[in-house]
Design an enzyme around this catalytic site. Structure first.
Site, mmCIF file in Angstrom:
data_model
loop_
_atom_site.group_PDB
_atom_site.id
_atom_site.type_symbol
_atom_site.label_atom_id
_atom_site.label_comp_id
_atom_site.label_asym_id
_atom_site.label_seq_id
_atom_site.Cartn_x
_atom_site.Cartn_y
_atom_site.Cartn_z
ATOM 1 N N CYS A 75 1.359 -1.407 0.101
ATOM 2 C CA CYS A 75 0.103 -0.273 -0.063
ATOM 3 C C CYS A 75 0.798 1.199 -0.105
ATOM 4 O O CYS A 75 2.051 1.643 0.772
ATOM 5 C CB CYS A 75 -0.370 0.388 0.976
ATOM 6 S SG CYS A 75 -2.293 1.373 1.753
ATOM 7 N N CYS B 184 -7.296 -1.185 1.695
ATOM 8 C CA CYS B 184 -6.242 -1.717 2.172
ATOM 9 C C CYS B 184 -6.877 -2.240 3.624
ATOM 10 O O CYS B 184 -7.217 -1.327 4.318
ATOM 11 C CB CYS B 184 -4.571 -0.238 2.225
ATOM 12 S SG CYS B 184 -3.582 -1.254 3.703
ATOM 13 N N CYS C 36 -0.008 3.249 3.144
ATOM 14 C CA CYS C 36 0.818 2.872 4.956
ATOM 15 C C CYS C 36 2.167 1.858 4.552
ATOM 16 O O CYS C 36 2.589 1.525 5.928
ATOM 17 C CB CYS C 36 -0.342 1.632 5.793
ATOM 18 S SG CYS C 36 -1.329 0.537 4.750
ATOM 19 N N CYS D 100 -4.782 0.114 6.601
ATOM 20 C CA CYS D 100 -5.248 1.314 6.472
ATOM 21 C C CYS D 100 -6.893 2.548 6.199
ATOM 22 O O CYS D 100 -6.928 3.457 6.434
ATOM 23 C CB CYS D 100 -4.294 2.845 6.029
ATOM 24 S SG CYS D 100 -4.133 2.636 4.317
ATOM 25 N N CYS E 154 -8.451 -5.443 -9.737
ATOM 26 C CA CYS E 154 -8.399 -4.019 -10.451
ATOM 27 C C CYS E 154 -7.455 -3.396 -9.665
ATOM 28 O O CYS E 154 -8.553 -2.709 -9.416
ATOM 29 C CB CYS E 154 -9.084 -4.053 -12.063
ATOM 30 S SG CYS E 154 -8.903 -2.597 -12.890
#
Length: 140
Positions: free
Chosen positions: A53, A102, A56, A105, A127
């Protein structure tokens, strides 16, 4: 997305997110935007590594599950760990889709689609916006 009341392990204020992310990153990761197709840095990447991510740093996908879907965004058939992502029903755009966030976060990553007929083990296509990810190449 800023109206969301869920709590995540990484819990920042919107002001802190704005300071940590570029305007383009913020628009996608925190406001559930979408980058234009075929413009992201990882759309055609074949390099081995771990996709984390961008907000984070949590591990989300591995290059071994990335495949060419020719949809304009990086596609994966499975997250590196099922607990790495959160799936949420999305009724925007006049249709029902499944948003991918995510789990660490709460940042928007993209959407997951099933049953499209890709020759993958899961018959799913995560995607994902390139701008939501950061690739760390594996040594070797």
């Amino acid at each position: 997305m800023s109206q969301d009341v869920r709590k995540y392990p990484v819990d920042r204020t919107e002001e802190e997110w704005r300071a940590a992310l570029s305007p383009q990153e913020y628009a996608v990761l925190r406001e559930a935007g979408t980058e234009r197709p075929y413009t992201g840095e990882y759309t055609d990447t074949k390099q081995e590594g771990v996709y984390s991510c961008r907000a984070c740093g949590a591990e989300l996908f591995r290059s071994g599950t990335k495949f060419e879907s020719h949809c304009g965004w990086p596609s994966f058939y499975d997250p590196s760990d099922s607990d790495a992502v959160e799936l949420i029903e999305d009724r925007s755009m006049g249709m029902v889709r499944t948003e991918v966030r995510c789990a660490n976060c709460g940042s928007h990553l993209g959407h997951v689609f099933a049953g499209e007929g890709y020759p993958t083990p899961t018959d799913q296509r995560y995607c994902i916006n390139s701008i939501s990810l950061r690739l760390t190449p594996t040594e070797g």
